[in-house]
Design an enzyme around this catalytic site. Sequence first.
Site, PDB file in Angstrom:
ATOM      1  CG  HIS A 106      -3.250  -3.802   3.473  1.00  0.00           C
ATOM      2  ND1 HIS A 106      -2.266  -3.172   4.207  1.00  0.00           N
ATOM      3  CD2 HIS A 106      -3.908  -2.813   2.812  1.00  0.00           C
ATOM      4  CE1 HIS A 106      -2.339  -1.861   4.017  1.00  0.00           C
ATOM      5  NE2 HIS A 106      -3.325  -1.614   3.176  1.00  0.00           N
ATOM      6  CB  CYS A 110      -0.970  -0.041   1.182  1.00  0.00           C
ATOM      7  SG  CYS A 110      -2.377   1.086   1.018  1.00  0.00           S
ATOM      8  CD  GLU A 131      -0.591  -5.834   5.895  1.00  0.00           C
ATOM      9  OE1 GLU A 131      -0.907  -4.631   6.010  1.00  0.00           O
ATOM     10  OE2 GLU A 131      -0.360  -6.365   4.787  1.00  0.00           O
TER      11      GLU A 131
END
Length: 236
Positions: free
Chosen positions: A203, A86, A205
């Site tokens: 994302h 990002c 994660e």
Amino acid sequence: MKFGIVVFPGSNCDRDVAYVTQDLLNCPTRMVWHEETDISDLDVVVLPGGFSYGDYLRCGAIAQFSPIMSHVIAHAKQGKFVLGICNGFQVLTETGLLPGALVRNRDLHFICDRVPLKIERTDIPWTSAYATGEMITLPVAHGEGRYYAHTDTLKALEDGNQIVFRYANSSGEIDETSNPNGSVNNIAGICDRTGKILGMMPHPERASDPLLGSVDGIKLFHGLLAFMNQQRLQPV
């Protein structure tokens, strides 16, 4: 394998990445403050999501001048791994480690959602745990996530097989209706020619723990770990 996660003023996804690398994967991990100048101990540098320096001027524009970034560039030139997620992707394009730019979303709205992605290549360590053409779903949260590149740059990316992720519908079809932000060619993530520098707007994660309802993202890290372990087992 040791991870380093760069912390800029305004980073807000750094601890999320650390949770994955340190707590879920049990890898040595340290937080790297943006004013540090020694990252020689690291194998992988992660530039996390957030709003580095408040996203003043332009996303990633100020972060590129942070003291740590010249050392991240040197780290990359040594053939080590770099991941930009990002805002981290935006920083990678600002520094020139990856081509193109991330600009305002097509509809000028901040997007916070989960989107389907198509895996375009699996011959790099980052995506080696996926199958080519596999569909995954990852969260996105950005206001300036529309990937743009000039025609010549775009052609070089396509010809060089450097597009790693594309926005697609759940059936794997790549069209305008499956493009959340207007990115050219539905590009969600790209790599450099070596495949070691990866930038992506979604994302991974945030989709790595079963408690969050998805583990589609953790395979990105699993692939890298498997590659590094294999490299260590090869005879010198």
